[in-house]
Design an enzyme around this catalytic site. Structure first.
Site, PDB file in Angstrom:
ATOM      1  N   ASP A   1      11.339 -11.017   0.647  1.00 40.46           N
ATOM      2  CA  ASP A   1      10.022 -11.439   1.115  1.00 40.46           C
ATOM      3  C   ASP A   1      10.154 -12.863   1.649  1.00 40.46           C
ATOM      4  O   ASP A   1      10.572 -13.762   0.913  1.00 40.46           O
ATOM      5  CB  ASP A   1       9.041 -11.388  -0.069  1.00 40.46           C
ATOM      6  CG  ASP A   1       7.628 -11.059   0.343  1.00 40.46           C
ATOM      7  OD1 ASP A   1       7.154 -11.640   1.334  1.00 40.46           O
ATOM      8  OD2 ASP A   1       6.987 -10.235  -0.346  1.00 40.46           O
ATOM      9  N   ASP A  32       5.609 -12.617   4.960  1.00 43.47           N
ATOM     10  CA  ASP A  32       4.285 -12.890   4.409  1.00 43.47           C
ATOM     11  C   ASP A  32       3.384 -13.558   5.455  1.00 43.47           C
ATOM     12  O   ASP A  32       3.784 -14.559   6.066  1.00 43.47           O
ATOM     13  CB  ASP A  32       4.446 -13.819   3.204  1.00 43.47           C
ATOM     14  CG  ASP A  32       3.183 -13.956   2.396  1.00 43.47           C
ATOM     15  OD1 ASP A  32       2.709 -12.939   1.873  1.00 43.47           O
ATOM     16  OD2 ASP A  32       2.662 -15.088   2.300  1.00 43.47           O
ATOM     17  N   GLU A  48       3.672  -9.175   7.957  1.00 40.43           N
ATOM     18  CA  GLU A  48       2.305  -8.946   7.476  1.00 40.43           C
ATOM     19  C   GLU A  48       1.356  -9.590   8.479  1.00 40.43           C
ATOM     20  O   GLU A  48       1.458 -10.784   8.747  1.00 40.43           O
ATOM     21  CB  GLU A  48       2.126  -9.560   6.091  1.00 40.43           C
ATOM     22  CG  GLU A  48       0.807  -9.167   5.461  1.00 40.43           C
ATOM     23  CD  GLU A  48       0.478  -9.973   4.218  1.00 40.43           C
ATOM     24  OE1 GLU A  48      -0.231  -9.454   3.362  1.00 40.43           O
ATOM     25  OE2 GLU A  48       0.920 -11.141   4.118  1.00 40.43           O
ATOM     26  N   HIS A  51       1.111  -4.685  -3.415  1.00 44.68           N
ATOM     27  CA  HIS A  51       0.719  -5.513  -4.552  1.00 44.68           C
ATOM     28  C   HIS A  51      -0.616  -6.224  -4.337  1.00 44.68           C
ATOM     29  O   HIS A  51      -1.105  -6.886  -5.247  1.00 44.68           O
ATOM     30  CB  HIS A  51       1.818  -6.547  -4.823  1.00 44.68           C
ATOM     31  CG  HIS A  51       1.962  -7.500  -3.676  1.00 44.68           C
ATOM     32  ND1 HIS A  51       2.455  -7.106  -2.446  1.00 44.68           N
ATOM     33  CD2 HIS A  51       1.647  -8.805  -3.547  1.00 44.68           C
ATOM     34  CE1 HIS A  51       2.438  -8.136  -1.627  1.00 44.68           C
ATOM     35  NE2 HIS A  51       1.946  -9.190  -2.266  1.00 44.68           N
ATOM     36  N   ASP A  52      -1.175  -6.132  -3.138  1.00 47.54           N
ATOM     37  CA  ASP A  52      -2.475  -6.754  -2.849  1.00 47.54           C
ATOM     38  C   ASP A  52      -3.602  -5.733  -2.773  1.00 47.54           C
ATOM     39  O   ASP A  52      -4.759  -6.109  -2.559  1.00 47.54           O
ATOM     40  CB  ASP A  52      -2.431  -7.470  -1.492  1.00 47.54           C
ATOM     41  CG  ASP A  52      -1.494  -8.660  -1.480  1.00 47.54           C
ATOM     42  OD1 ASP A  52      -1.289  -9.267  -2.545  1.00 47.54           O
ATOM     43  OD2 ASP A  52      -0.976  -8.979  -0.396  1.00 47.54           O
TER      44      ASP A  52
HETATM   45  C1  NOJ Z   1       0.054 -12.153   1.222  1.00 46.80           C
HETATM   46  C2  NOJ Z   1       0.693 -11.758  -0.048  1.00 46.80           C
HETATM   47  O1  NOJ Z   1       0.975 -10.387  -0.007  1.00 46.80           O
HETATM   48  C3  NOJ Z   1      -0.249 -12.152  -1.156  1.00 46.80           C
HETATM   49  O2  NOJ Z   1       0.104 -11.600  -2.392  1.00 46.80           O
HETATM   50  C4  NOJ Z   1      -0.309 -13.648  -1.201  1.00 46.80           C
HETATM   51  O3  NOJ Z   1      -1.285 -14.069  -2.106  1.00 46.80           O
HETATM   52  C5  NOJ Z   1      -0.656 -14.238   0.167  1.00 46.80           C
HETATM   53  N1  NOJ Z   1      -0.005 -13.589   1.255  1.00 46.80           N
HETATM   54  C6  NOJ Z   1      -0.266 -15.672   0.219  1.00 46.80           C
HETATM   55  O4  NOJ Z   1       1.131 -15.787   0.231  1.00 46.80           O
END
Ligand code: NOJ
Length: 559
Positions: free
Chosen positions: A97, A199, A255, A331-332
């Site tokens: 990541d 990210d 992302e 995970h989000d």
């Molecule tokens: C996206 C990540 O997937 C998330 O978990 C994180 O809080 C934010 N970006 C900030 O890095």
């Protein structure tokens, strides 16, 4: 250049919650190594490992203190090298990541940067003077609530942080910063890392005149279109591609909040030499009330037809000029069956139905840990959650703004809170679901005696074996990676039906997203006279019969 990812399935590991090898209640790298044989049985091609770098863990590792060092609770650099080696031995690739929009405020660069304007690291971050009244430079908000600016008395300036105040944004305008990032990427590539999940990469280029957003009622701070897709974004990614991605043939998935299918072409058209694919938020935010002061915690009813529309639009738009990253969970995001499906009496059927429609599409499917056994959301008291996003949002919206009641906030957390996906992996029905011999850092989902890997491996009809079969199909059936896509019955509120075509071959993908048995007269025009079954979530398939609750299948046309 090898395009191995085009018929691959990638499995995401959230290390803190995967498997604890030393009993301290945290998952670790040795814990992942212990499970590589399990992952080999599942058949995945690569593991995306959420951040394991040294970090104060303000945002669970998405706040990096040292990019070249593994955080000690996860293990050591040697453990990481061993993980890479052991995965490679099994033919599994490793995707790390890359968190490059921001660092931790405990990173050496920031510690220096905040000391003074004259410091050599001064311009590594984004510093602005206060407004004449001492207030923040503009009305930009943090994704986690409140202002995106934090005052630092040492410099009498504010620094920008799109996430928590412990996650200052890097200044990508600074060429030296960019080179630092490329160097650290090379450091890990030299250790064998095969690719990068990037990210919030869509946020790295800022609108450097920092204009205010037009005011909006009920909002002191605004998160809007200027938070992503800044003016130099694609230039930066192309530079990264030239300097470090292409020379190493690294696989990439960025992302990309704020993306739509048209924007996705800019990132993923191979001619542009940027990324292989991106994660969009479009389909997973369909039930969010737009522009609410309560942001992701303001939910509206979910329209199934909208999900079909968005996923199909991405299929159509990227065909021939880009590539899709296919996902429902990470995970989000909450567990998809809990959010938009059924996680009780049809849990297994529903999990397989979501898997069928996603893995039937063109693109690279991602499986998030636990998705392969149908893990479900948790319904905890607010103080049992750990996530900084939940905590900060509670302070900002429930306590400070009072724009959402505690009860409504809790309900939203149960639906979309990130900790739903972060509860420990459920390996068996024993102590802490087999995740740790100690006490897990986050409460294990109480349904672990029913939902766990041991149970799934002992049931030939489990969700696990269904995923295994889908992954095998991805490996051997070119129609999945190459075939065209056509959506049928776009307006049907329950059925997801589409066809893939590749040369003479035709596959029909059908799923009933309802708890009812659904009459299927409207399906008849699309059925084949002669067909055989590719996969199904009920033991038998008869496409001429009404579809049973959450029934899903793929059939292949035969002559
Ligand atoms: C996206 C990540 O997937 C998330 O978990 C994180 O809080 C934010 N970006 C900030 O890095």
């Amino acid at each position: 250049m090898s395009e191995w990812w085009k018929d691959a399935v990638i499995y995401q590991i959230y290390p803190r919650s995967y498997n604890d090898s030393n009993g301290d209640g945290w998952g670790d790298l040795n814990g992942i190594i212990e499970k590589l044989d399990y992952l080999k049985v599942l058949g995945v091609d690569a593991l995306w490992i959420s951040p394991v770098y040294d970090s104060p863990q303000d945002d669970n590792g998405y706040d990096i203190r040292d990019y070249r060092k593994i955080y000690d609770r996860f293990g050591s650099n040697d453990d990481m090298e061993r993980l890479i080696h052991e995965a490679h031995q099994r033919g599994i690739k490793i995707i790390m990541d890359l968190v490059a929009n921001h660092t931790s405020d405990e990173h050496y660069w920031f510690q220096e940067s905040r000391k003074s304007k004259a410091n050599p690291y001064s311009d590594y971050y984004i510093w602005k003077d206060p407004k004449p009244d001492g207030s923040p430079p503009n009305n930009w908000g943090s994704h986690f609530g409140g202002s995106a600016w934090e005052y630092a008395p040492e410099r009498d300036q504010y620094y920008l942080h799109f996430y928590t105040r412990k996650q200052p944004d890097l200044n990508w305008e600074n060429e030296t910063v960019r080179q630092e990032i490329y160097d650290l990427m090379q450091f890990w590539v030299d250790k064998g890392v095969d690719g990068w999940r990037m990210d919030v990469i869509a946020e790295i280029s800022k609108y450097t005149d920092f204009p205010d957003y037009p005011p909006q009622p009920g909002k002191a701070f605004i998160v809007g279109s200027m938070h992503q897709n800044g003016p130099r974004l694609h230039e930066f990614i192309q530079e990264m591609n030239r300097k470090v991605l292409a020379p190493n043939e690294s696989m990439t998935v960025g992302e990309a909040p704020g993306s739509n299918a048209e924007l996705a072409k800019l990132f993923t058209d191979p001619e542009r030499h940027e990324l292989n694919m991106i994660f969009t938020f479009e389909h997973v935010e369909l039930d969010r009330v737009p522009n609410s002061p309560n942001r992701k915690w303001a939910l509206r009813p979910f329209q199934f037809t909208e999900l079909k529309r968005v996923l199909s639009e991405w299929q159509d738009t990227l065909r021939g000029c880009g590539w899709n990253a296919l996902y429902f969970e990470n995970h989000d995001r909450p567990r998809i069956i809990s959010r938009w499906g059924n996680d009780t009496n049809y849990r297994k059927e529903c999990a397989k139905a979501f898997a069928t429609v996603l893995h039937g599409m063109q693109g690279t499917p991602y499986v998030y840990q636990g998705e392969e056994i149908g893990m479900v959301n948790s319904h905890y008291d607010l103080d049992e959650y750990d996530d900084v996003e939940i905590k900060n949002a509670y302070k900002a919206y429930v306590l400070k703004n009072k724009s959402i009641s505690e009860a409504a906030f809790k309900k939203a957390v149960w639906q979309v809170g990130r900790d739903n996906a972060r509860t420990p992996m459920q390996w068996n029905a024993g102590h802490e679901a087999g995740f740790t011999s100690g006490e897990a850092w986050l409460k294990v989902n109480p349904r672990y005696p029913e939902i766990n890997v041991e149970e799934a491996l002992s049931d030939p009809n489990s969700i696990f074996y269904y995923y295994k079969k889908l992954i095998e199909l991805r490996h051997k059936e070119a129609i999945l990676s190459e075939g065209t896509y056509q959506l049928f019955l776009a307006d049907d509120p329950h059925l997801f039906v589409y066809e893939r075509t590749y040369g003479d071959e035709k596959w029909l993908i059908v799923a009933n997203f309802s708890e009812e048995t659904v009459e299927t007269d409207e399906l008849k025009p699309f059925l084949y006279d002669r067909w055989d079954r590719v996969i199904s979530n009920y033991a038998t398939v008869d496409p001429h019969q009404p579809l049973r609750p959450y029934e899903a299948f793929i059939i292949r046309k035969t002559i």
